[in-house]
Structure formats: structure tokens, C-alpha cells
Enzyme design. Structure first.
Site, short mmCIF file in Angstrom:
data_model
loop_
_atom_site.label_atom_id
_atom_site.label_comp_id
_atom_site.label_asym_id
_atom_site.label_seq_id
_atom_site.Cartn_x
_atom_site.Cartn_y
_atom_site.Cartn_z
N GLY A 28 4.71 1.80 -3.69
CA GLY A 28 3.47 2.48 -3.37
C GLY A 28 3.04 2.14 -1.96
CB THR A 29 2.64 3.77 0.96
OG1 THR A 29 2.41 5.09 0.49
CG2 THR A 29 4.12 3.49 0.98
CB THR A 30 -1.42 4.52 2.91
OG1 THR A 30 -0.15 4.76 3.52
CG2 THR A 30 -2.43 4.15 3.97
CE LYS A 56 0.41 4.91 -3.93
NZ LYS A 56 0.78 5.36 -2.58
CB ALA A 88 6.19 6.29 2.33
#
Length: 277
Positions: free
Chosen positions: A44-46, A77, A219
């Protein structure tokens, strides 16, 4: 062996840490969930966070990737850690989600044993110890780098904490972002953040920052208009944690996207420091 209370002895050990209790009762637990070699897993990203006049906002995009493949389009997230704090995750998705669940249980366990909540700094320190405990897996490429924020009742203000993979804890001021899209998100936050901004403005600034991150980082997922998948946004103030409802997110995203049709690169700040749509 059981005590007079009828409970096994390990339930009556002193201390308020659930993790220490688990380690004493089942010391092999953590070894069982640790892989022996590097594995491919969704990441997972931002995540972005911004302070406002009476609290703090945290927002996360919904994309998880595995290499160049989109592994999931609607991953969550950002989670409430307890009544007055939230935690956002970037890194190996499965481990990060488990870390959040363990962190939630740790805070709840402490409150039940001690009869009071941890201070915001105490919560931030507990999360740092979790990350430090994951260092072996981080070396194998399974790193988790969360972002923690909450309302400090002793200061009557929202605060933001970031971490590195070794468990180093750092307090951030005004705003911060983590994950692969964070350089682009921070640039956007730097231009749009206004000291003393309202909660509504802070949410809009965070959504604009995620949009900018998705514009330059593959991403990071942008708003999915066809599927109705939008960023998860939480605000935290003296009234507690609140997730922004889907209906409000829909209206905000429609407004931001309409603005991007007029100015694809998003709002800019003039020399006086005021954002221009």
C-alpha cells in the site's frame, strides 16, 4: 495451573501491554508469522495528514500494488486506533493491517487494565516499538511505515507522528505524507496548506495532495469515478474520530475533478501564499 479466581496464571501477570502478555503466553507466535525468506506481497502507498485549527485530518488512497500489477483497488489504509487517534499504513499490506489490529488491541488492553487511556505520545511510542519489532521482516523487504495522528487532550490540538523502518519516531508539524507518492503529495501540501485552516479546508487540501500524488506515481490510485471508490478520510478533534461519509466524499471528489478539468495540474499558490483554483 489456575488461581483462586479460576483464571490461568498467565491471565493474572502484572503489566498492561497486550503484546508482552502474548509474548509470555505464546512466545512462538511471532516466529510462526515471520517468513523465512523474502516474498512478493501487495504494498500500500500514499498517506497524507494535515493539521487544522482544532484537530488533524488523515487520508489515504485505495490502491495496493504488487510489482507493476494493481493487486487491489479498494484497500483501506487509514484506521481509527482508538477514540482520539488514527493510523495510516504504507508498506507491505498484510503485515501492516495485522500491525494495526495488534496496535488497536494493545491500546484497548491498556485502557482496560489501567482504567485510563495512554497519552498521545504514549500511543506513538507503543507504535514505534511495534515497528522496531518488525525490523527483521523489513530487512527482507516486508517493511511497514505507518503515519500516526491524533488529538492531544493535554494540548487541545492535533498532532502528527512519522516513523522510519527501525522504529524511529518523529513529530511532524503542519502536514506530512508517507509512501511512494509522498514526494508529490508533500509538494502539493506545501503549496496549499494554510495555518489555522478549517477542517473542511484541511480535507480538501489532503484530497488535492492525493490527486497530485496519483498524477505522478503509478502506485497511488486516484479517485475511481466509474466504480465509486474514493480516498478514506478521517478527522480527529476534541469530539473524537470521525470518518467522512461516502456522500460527502462524492460531492468533494466531483468538485475537485471539475476543477481539474479547468486546471489539470491543480490549484497553485500565488506569491501572497493564497491558493488559486
Amino acid at each position: 495451573m489456575t488461581q483462586a479466581s479460576g483464571l490461568p496464571a498467565y491471565f493474572l501477570r502484572p503489566g498492561s501491554s497486550f503484546v508482552e502478555f502474548l509474548g509470555e503466553h505464546d512466545p512462538a507466535f511471532f516466529d510462526r508469522v515471520r517468513p523465512t525468506q523474502s516474498v512478493d506481497a501487495p504494498h500500500g502507498t500514499t498517506i497524507v495528514a494535515s493539521q487544522f485549527d482544532s484537530g488533524v485530518v488523515m487520508a489515504g488512497d485505495r490502491r495496493a500494488t504488487m510489482g507493476n500489477v494493481i493487486a487491489q483497488r479498494d484497500i483501506q489504509k487509514v484506521y481509527p486506533a482508538d477514540e482520539f487517534s488514527v493510523v495510516g499504513i504504507a508498506g507491505t499490506a498484510g503485515i501492516a493491517v495485522e500491525m494495526v489490529r495488534l496496535f488497536q488491541t494493545e491500546l484497548e488492553h491498556f485502557e482496560k487494565i489501567e482504567g485510563t487511556s495512554l497519552s498521545l505520545e504514549g500511543k506513538a511510542n507503543r507504535l514505534a516499538s511495534f515497528i522496531r519489532g518488525n525490523l527483521g521482516m523489513a530487512i527482507q523487504g516486508l517493511a511497514v511505515v505507518p503515519l500516526f495522528a491524533g488529538f492531544d487532550l493535554s494540548r487541545d490540538a492535533g498532532r502528527i507522528f512519522s516513523y522510519d523502518v527501525t522504529g524511529g519516531r518523529y513529530e511532524e508539524h503542519q502536514y506530512h505524507a508517507v509512501g511512494s507518492g509522498s514526494p508529490f503529495a508533500r509538494g502539493s501540501l506545501k503549496k496549499l496548506y494554510q495555518p489555522g485552516q478549517s477542517a473542511t479546508d484541511a480535507v480538501r487540501v489532503c484530497v488535492q495532495a492525493l490527486y497530485d500524488a496519483a498524477d505522478d506515481d503509478s502506485a497511488t490510485g486516484g479517485p475511481d469515478l466509474t466504480r465509486g471508490i474514493f480516498p478514506v478520510v478521517y478527522t480527529v478533534d476534541g469530539g473524537g474520530v470521525r470518518r467522512m461519509p461516502e456522500g460527502e466524499m462524492q460531492a468533494l471528489i466531483d468538485d475537485v475533478v471539475a476543477q481539474r478539468y479547468r486546471r489539470p495540474d491543480g490549484p497553485v499558490a500565488d506569491e501572497a501564499g493564497e491558493a488559486q483554483a
